[in-house]
Design an enzyme around this catalytic site. Structure first.
Site: not given
Lengths: 399, 482, 400
Positions: C88, C213, C340, C344
């Site tokens: 990431c 998540c 959020k 992502h």
């Protein structure tokens, strides 16, 4: 254009694992094998390394993603470790990442390590895999030999070469590399092979036979680099520095525009020009002492020696027939045996090539040692002739 | 007056030598030897009812603007998808646009004729340019009579009122739940009943009354019919029906058994195309379709027929054949034996439906882009022009490559890659008017290809996702047919 | 240690695509969307770019390997283009590659691009994939939420915080990000969500509920960088420079040695210390104006606030409840809405975070604009709490 990185970075240590079907070890052990040799050569401890780069191309078939496999394996002291992947140029990219970091002043000592464990896939060649979802919908299910074999048909058509003449010339490309590899204890295939055997081998992808293809093997290689100043302060004398590091990538022209004729590597010509400029080389055929090109297939090598401006366009066949690239020729090519004899653990290959140049420049190449080489060049080609990543690296003595 | 305004056909290039079937199976079924004459058309591994339908439709649409098509029918009992409109795939491949009606017609061997009557009925209401395609690739058990008798093929008709080459005089349909064979849900093969019963109780009792009724509607005497299209795998039956109905012997059309085989749902239409290629203005053509009943249509050829030069039709299809003597290949292509193809055949590559939909034109329609600034055709279409002298952004419009002439720029025959028909041939295909891409070649044998060879594009199965039961279609290059 | 790269490199253009379920476009178009914005911002076209870096992480489910997807999409003039992948942190790695190239003198103007097209997989979350030959044989078939949820149990045990308190605090983390994302037109999720809704949402991996998540979306972001000298020559006045770029990777301590208690990110602490040192920051809680941390899950963000030495150890819950990280707090965190609200798209995220910092530093953040920020920090965390890649980047106005 930036000033370039000529002589800004010195190689102080290199290592290379034994290449081959290393059924006994995983990628981790291969990394340690290469790294330990490089670390001892450099005379440093792991704690002195401030940043590292890892190259693996087919991580999904082995070590998995990210640079963690290198950090975990060598227990690096929580330093920055970056993974680069750029097809078959990945190894050279790891070296480039480390070289830029040192040249930028971001770190003093950096490690570049490349590894690929290909023999845990069950495949004879490279594994079949996705090329990206859009490509998968429209591209042939091509193999690597099939993609590179295209060069042969286009080269024949362009230079009016008879099928059997080209077949023989590429046979000689492989014959020469096998002769060199036979002397190299780290090579996967250490056996001379006759031209007759090469020419009569089973067909893989017309016109490439079995011996026109490089081996498939496991391996790792590593380099430790720093600035020339620090290298001197470490007590190093005969310094090997980076003269140029260049890449060129396709942007669709070869694959989608009718201006390319399929007989050469558009990107290699561009990368080579830039590299010679950065290194200050004006007559490559005279100035390059030796080189390692990306001989994934014999035809790739034959075409590439022209694209690197060592042979004139259309003149590679004659140079091979004349032995120009043999170990005792004017510009020895694949003096270590090349991908032909080392196989092509993708992430490791670029660094393995540099390893041989480094040994030769330092006079440490044993039975393969050439007389007083000054400038060594390595070349990688990732992807396919019509869409690829081409890298050219030149290293030499600092004097 | 409605009728047929254009026609086309497709017969796969591969023709299985029937002797090869008989020889391979003689040890268990000596009776096959009696049928071992000539060849039957067989699909290459990358052909199915949809790809053949596209090929036949392309033949019928030579010179017709694809945007003019109002509706697509696909008649077949061998659709590759049970729930995904197969006619929709054909429509996408032909790039007919989204504002179009489409329908699959299935479940009976007379689906071709029944569907054609429906299309003609719609045309009567004033709708023009209805594309009607029938295509069939029936799987048969190894060493069966059907394996000998059947063939694979497709036919396409353009239906409407705009200058028909053959106008409809009359039609008549009968529905009878007569089960000469059936194929139940989830079964791979047909179940057949006895041939003698099919002949005596089926053909001979179901067809003649339909012929009589159709003739009556057309106000014609039986001897006025110049071409009688009556598909059946029993040649004697065609003769008997003709005799019973009072048709002239010379009107009986050849059932294309010698070098094609019976193409099921497609066969009445395929024979009709064959008849149209022979017919002259004024000829009366009767087409019968048999299967759980019977349809009979009567057409009259018009003067427009002579003007229609484009289609290769059945004659062109039959002429463009390559004999296949390897029965094992037939078994392999039709999944009748389980063969080892090595680890490369295991590679699992799912198709993202979202991406396929987004790239539907690119993949199924072979639509690329042409830069409005520099006029460079390119594939795929992209946001930045590939021409290094241009490189302009957002300048590209749709450009159709499927019908463009091309030639081979480079090629190889790959023995390493996975294909059901090794070696895999592929290479760079360059379009004469600009544009290129790396393409598969199909219907070629080792030694066929060379740099510069002219090729044309055909719609084929690219690969099959066995795990998810999905078929990926795309375009391939074949040596250009004169 | 070497001199570092503080103020050696300036950002002269950035771009960010709309993030979300971009069913209409492929990765190519996303990259072009981000690039065209950056190109206009910088006043630089493709012919002036001398080297580029591409970050894509899950290439096998979309663009495929190598850096060719970037070179081909933008028709870059056969320049060097490098692909980096580091979980990431990939987006930040692309930025770092370009920064080092410029700082080393290898290139004058470089491009860093990150992209990920996640919505062509058919999955709701991230797709299941190989963890490597060895890990596939012994690792659990874990998901991302399941891995990060581990932090909550260890954090509660260490700091003697009840389950309910942790759950409420992390809900506040998400509520704050949703409030910020609601006013960001480029965010995927542009809706405020109440703490109650968050706490009552379906459980994904104990104690993380649906709103703990981050979203799953498509997106691209990019940066064009050069030296401050060239930037000035190009007529730039307010120059944003790189103050530090640091990474730290696990080397086994957390997963194989009993010295780690599972409640914090070892690597983030190391990377943060190095980053503050390189940037010359001694009191981060006072000196950092704003930050974007890797809030893949609410618990990740909360723990990271401590590991970045903004909240004291064990003090994040109090800071969160006090509104310290809110848009009107002392150190606004996820002012753009964070992972959020952006989701992502792995390769793009690091650059998307820098994009917001860059806008804010230049006073161009519209209705999200903070008052006179000087220093922005971004943080990424790739992998799992027990084995990861952590990056910290600090950018700021030149002269600070």
């Amino acid at each position: 254009m930036g000033a370039g990185i000529r002589d800004k970075v010195a190689i102080v240590g290199m290592g290379c694992s034994k290449f081959g079907e290393r059924w006994d070890v995983g990628a981790e052990e291969l990394l340690v094998e290469a790294y330990e040799e490089a670390r001892k050569d450099a005379g440093i401890t792991t704690g002195e390394i401030q940043a590292a780069w890892l190259s693996t191309a087919l991580e999904d078939f082995n070590v998995g993603k990210s640079a963690l496999p290198l950090s975990m394996t060598l227990r690096l002291p929580n330093i920055p470790v970056t993974r680069v992947e750029n097809y078959c140029a990945s190894g050279t990219e790891a070296f480039r990442g480390a070289a830029y970091a040192v040249a930028a002043g971001a770190c003093d000592i950096a490690l570049a390590a490349g590894v690929e464990k290909l023999k845990d896939t069950g495949y004879g060649g490279l594994p079949n895999r996705t090329r990206g979802i859009n490509s998968d919908m429209i591209r042939p299910n091509n193999t690597a030999p099939g993609a590179f074999a295209q060069l042969a048909s286009a080269y024949r058509a362009k230079h009016n070469v008879k099928k059997e003449d080209l077949k023989k010339a590429i046979g000689m490309v492989s014959e020469k590399s096998h002769a060199n590899g036979a002397l190299n204890p780290k090579a996967h295939l250490q056996k001379a092979v006759s031209l007759d055997t090469i020419l009569s081998a089973p067909m893989i992808a017309e016109p490439l036979g079995l011996f026109d293809c490089c081996g498939v093997s496991d391996g790792a290689a590593a380099a430790i680099i720093t600035t020339p100043e620090i290298a001197r302060s470490m007590g190093k004398h005969n310094l090997i520095t980076v003269k140029s590091l260049q890449l060129a990538l396709s942007n669709g022209l070869e694959a989608e525009h009718n201006s390319w004729d399929g007989s050469y590597f558009h990107t290699t010509r561009i990368a080579a020009k830039r590299a010679y400029e950065e290194a200050g080389i004006t007559r490559p055929r005279e100035e390059i002492s030796l080189f390692e090109v990306h001989d994934c297939f014999s035809i790739t090598e034959l075409v590439t020696v022209e694209d690197l401006f060592i042979s004139p366009e259309g003149g590679a066949i004659k140079d091979y027939m004349d032995g120009f690239y043999n170990a005792d020729g004017k510009v020895p090519c694949q003096i270590d045996g090349g991908l032909k004899c080392f196989g092509h653990p993708v992430g490791a290959s670029g660094l393995r090539m540099l390893y041989e140049m480094y040994l030769q420049l330092l006079g440490r190449a044993g039975k393969r040692q050439l007389k007083d080489p000054r400038i060594g060049m390595t070349h990688n080609l990732g992807g396919m002739p019509n869409a690829n990543v081409s890298s050219v690296a030149i290293i030499g003595r600092l004097d | 007056m409605v009728g047929i305004t254009s026609f086309g056909a497709y017969i796969p290039k591969l023709r299985l030598n029937r002797k090869s079937i008989a020889e391979a199976n003689a040890w268990g079924n000596a009776g096959l030897k009696g049928m071992a004459k000539g060849q039957r058309a067989m699909c290459n591994w990358d052909e199915d009812s949809v790809t053949m339908a596209v090929a036949a439709a392309k033949d019928a649409l030579r010179g017709v603007k694809s945007s003019a098509i109002s509706r697509v029918f696909l008649a077949t009992t061998t659709a590759p998808f049970l729930d995904r409109q197969n006619a929709g795939i054909v429509s996408a491949a032909l790039h007919l646009g989204h504002e179009i009606a489409s329908m699959d017609i299935t479940s009976s061997q007379k689906a071709g004729t029944t569907g054609l009557i429906a299309a003609l009925d719609i045309a009567k209401s004033g709708e023009d340019n209805i594309l009607f395609v029938a295509s069939e690739k029936r799987r048969t058990k190894a060493a069966s009579s059907q394996e000998m008798q059947y063939g694979h093929g497709a036919a396409a008709l353009l239906v409407g009122a705009d200058k028909p080459v053959a106008k409809l005089l009359a039609s008549h349909s009968r529905t009878v739940d007569f089960i000469d064979h059936y194929r139940a849900e989830g079964r791979d093969f047909d179940y057949q009943w006895e041939e003698r019963w099919i002949r005596d109780e089926g053909y001979m009792k179901i067809v003649p009354p339909a012929i009589d009724a159709a003739l009556k509607k057309a106000k014609l005497k039986a001897d006025a019919i110049t071409h009688f299209v009556m598909p059946t795998v029993f040649p004697a039956v065609t003769r008997s029906i003709g005799k019973a109905a009072g048709l002239a012997d010379k009107a009986l059309r050849d059932t294309l058994g010698d070098n094609c085989g019976d193409t099921g749902v497609a066969h009445p239409l395929l024979m009709l195309v064959d008849a149209l290629q022979d017919a002259k203005a004024g000829d009366k053509i009767m087409v019968a379709g048999f299967g759980n009943g019977c349809d009979v249509l009567i057409f009259e050829a018009t003067k427009e027929l002579e003007k229609l030069k484009g289609p290769r039709g059945v004659k062109g299809g039959l002429a463009n054949g390559r004999e296949e003597k390897n029965y094992n290949k037939f078994l392999t292509f039709n999944d009748l034996i389980t063969k080892e193809f090595g680890i490369r055949a295991e590679a699992d590559m799912p198709t993202p439906m979202s991406a396929l939909y987004r790239k539907n034109d690119m993949v199924l329609g072979l639509i690329g882009g042409i830069c409005t600034a520099c006029k460079t055709p390119q594939y795929p279409k992209s946001d930045v022009c590939v021409n290094p002298e241009c490189n302009k952004t957002h300048t590209q419009e749709d450009y159709t490559f499927a019908d463009k002439a091309a030639h081979v720029m480079s090629w190889t025959a790959d023995y390493l890659t996975f294909t059901l028909d090794p070696p895999g041939h592929y290479g760079m295909v360059e379009f004469d008017a600009g544009g290129r891409f790396m393409a598969d070649f199909t219907d070629v044998a080792v030694g066929d290809l060379d740099v510069g060879m002219p090729v044309e594009m055909v719609f084929r199965v690219k690969s099959v996702d066995e795990r998810r039961g999905f078929i990926r279609y795309f375009w391939k290059a074949v040596p250009r047919t004169a | 240690m070497s001199a570092g790269i503080k103020d050696k490199v300036a950002i002269i253009g950035m771009g960010c695509s709309k993030f979300g379920e971009r069913w209409d476009v492929s990765a190519d178009e996303l990259m072009i969307e981000a690039f065209e914005e950056a190109s206009k911002d910088a006043g630089v076209d493709t012919s002036q770019i001398q080297a580029a870096w591409l970050a894509t992480q899950l290439e096998e489910i979309n663009v495929g390997k190598s850096a060719l997807p970037l070179s081909v999409a933008l028709r870059l003039p056969n320049i060097p283009v490098t692909r980096v992948e580091n979980y990431c942190a990939s987006g930040t790695e692309a930025f770092r590659g370009a920064v080092y190239a410029v700082a080393s003198g290898a290139a004058d103007i470089a491009l860093a691009m990150g992209v990920e097209k996640l919505k062509d997989t058919g999955y709701g979350g991230l797709p299941a994939m190989s963890a490597g030959t060895n890990m596939n044989m012994r690792g659990p078939n874990n998901t991302a939420p399941g891995s990060f949820a581990q932090l909550a149990s260890a954090y509660g045990a260490k700091h003697h915080v009840s389950k309910a308190e942790v759950k409420r605090a992390i809900a506040h983390v998400s509520a704050k990000s949703h409030a910020n994302g609601a006013i960001n037109p480029k965010a995927h999720l542009q809706k405020a969500v109440s703490v109650e809704t968050i706490m009552e949402a379906p459980m994904i991996a104990e104690p993380l509920g649906l709103f703990d998540c981050c979203g799953v979306s498509d997106g691209a972001a990019c940066a064009i960088i050069t030296t401050p000298e060239i930037a000035r020559r190009m007529g730039r006045k307010y120059i944003v420079t790189v103050k530090s770029l640091q990474l730290a990777l696990s080397s086994g301590t957390e997963s194989e040695f009993n010295g780690w208690d599972g409640s914090y990110f070892l690597t983030t602490r190391i990377a943060a210390k190095r980053a503050y040192e390189e940037a010359g920051i001694t009191k981060p809680r006072e000196q950092v104006s704003m930050m974007e941390v890797h809030d893949c899950f609410s618990i990740t963000e909360m723990v990271t606030m401590e590991d970045l030495f903004i909240s004291p150890e064990g003090g994040a819950i109090k800071d969160v409840m006090d509104g310290f990280y809110n848009a009107d707090g002392k150190v606004p965190c996820q002012i753009d809405g964070g992972l959020k609200c952006f989701g992502h798209p792995v390769g793009a995220s690091g650059l998307r975070m820098l994009y917001e910092m860059y806008l804010q530093l230049q006073g161009r953040a519209g209705n999200r604009q903070l008052k006179d920020p000087q220093i922005g920090l971004t943080h990424n965390l790739g992998g799992f709490p027990y084995q990861n890649v952590s990056s910290v980047a600090i950018i700021g106005k030149l002269g600070r």
